[in-house]
Design a protein around this motif. Sequence first.
Motif, short mmCIF file in Angstrom:
data_model
loop_
_atom_site.label_atom_id
_atom_site.label_comp_id
_atom_site.label_asym_id
_atom_site.label_seq_id
_atom_site.Cartn_x
_atom_site.Cartn_y
_atom_site.Cartn_z
N ASP A 231 -12.83 1.27 19.06
CA ASP A 231 -12.05 2.19 18.21
C ASP A 231 -10.75 1.54 17.75
O ASP A 231 -10.40 1.60 16.57
N ILE A 232 -10.04 0.93 18.67
CA ILE A 232 -8.76 0.31 18.32
C ILE A 232 -8.99 -0.90 17.43
O ILE A 232 -8.22 -1.15 16.49
N GLN B 142 -11.26 -1.25 15.15
CA GLN B 142 -11.42 -0.72 13.80
C GLN B 142 -10.09 -0.24 13.22
O GLN B 142 -9.78 -0.47 12.06
N THR B 143 -9.31 0.41 14.05
CA THR B 143 -8.00 0.92 13.60
C THR B 143 -7.09 -0.22 13.17
O THR B 143 -6.43 -0.14 12.12
N LYS C 149 -5.69 -0.83 9.40
CA LYS C 149 -4.26 -0.95 9.09
C LYS C 149 -3.96 -2.26 8.36
O LYS C 149 -3.13 -2.30 7.45
N ALA D 201 -1.18 0.09 19.03
CA ALA D 201 -2.31 1.02 18.94
C ALA D 201 -2.87 1.32 20.33
O ALA D 201 -3.22 2.46 20.63
#
Length: 160
Positions: free
Chosen positions: A34-35, A37-38, A42, A67
């Motif tokens: 998840d991170i 992808q985040t 960004k 993050a």
Amino acid sequence: MRSEEEANRAIEQYSDMVRRICAIHLKNYHDTQDIFQTVFLKYVLSSVVFENEAHEKAWLIRVTTNACKDLLKSFFRTHVISMQEVSEQAAALPEEHSEVLNAVRSLPAKYRDVVYLHFYEGYTAPEIGKILGKNANTVYTHLTRSKKILREKLGGDGYE
């Protein structure tokens, strides 16, 4: 907004580093994904103009670290712990890697960051200080203290 070519180049160049930072902080494969992808979302949406490759790498490290910290502070994360996932990930590693990784993970957060950046990414203390916004002497102190803690946990001088 960055082009698809820029995004693909950054992912190819920095994906391993971002995943390792996430793994050290989060200790969970799914949160790491998840991170990951985040962070790259960004990156794609960012309008920051990087001076050079080192600036870009430092920016990605900072965004990844922040993050991870944000996720760890979230309500859900502070109230739910999945020990099964942590156990499954640790079991998949060879024993010697698992022991060292668990020792690094057990360090306080302020030490984990400097240990990762110094030993895994090869940054010097002054460079780590710039990335984390800390004095170089503070970074030296954190490295010294973390080595002492790791030496105690891992049993001797053979892990330096």
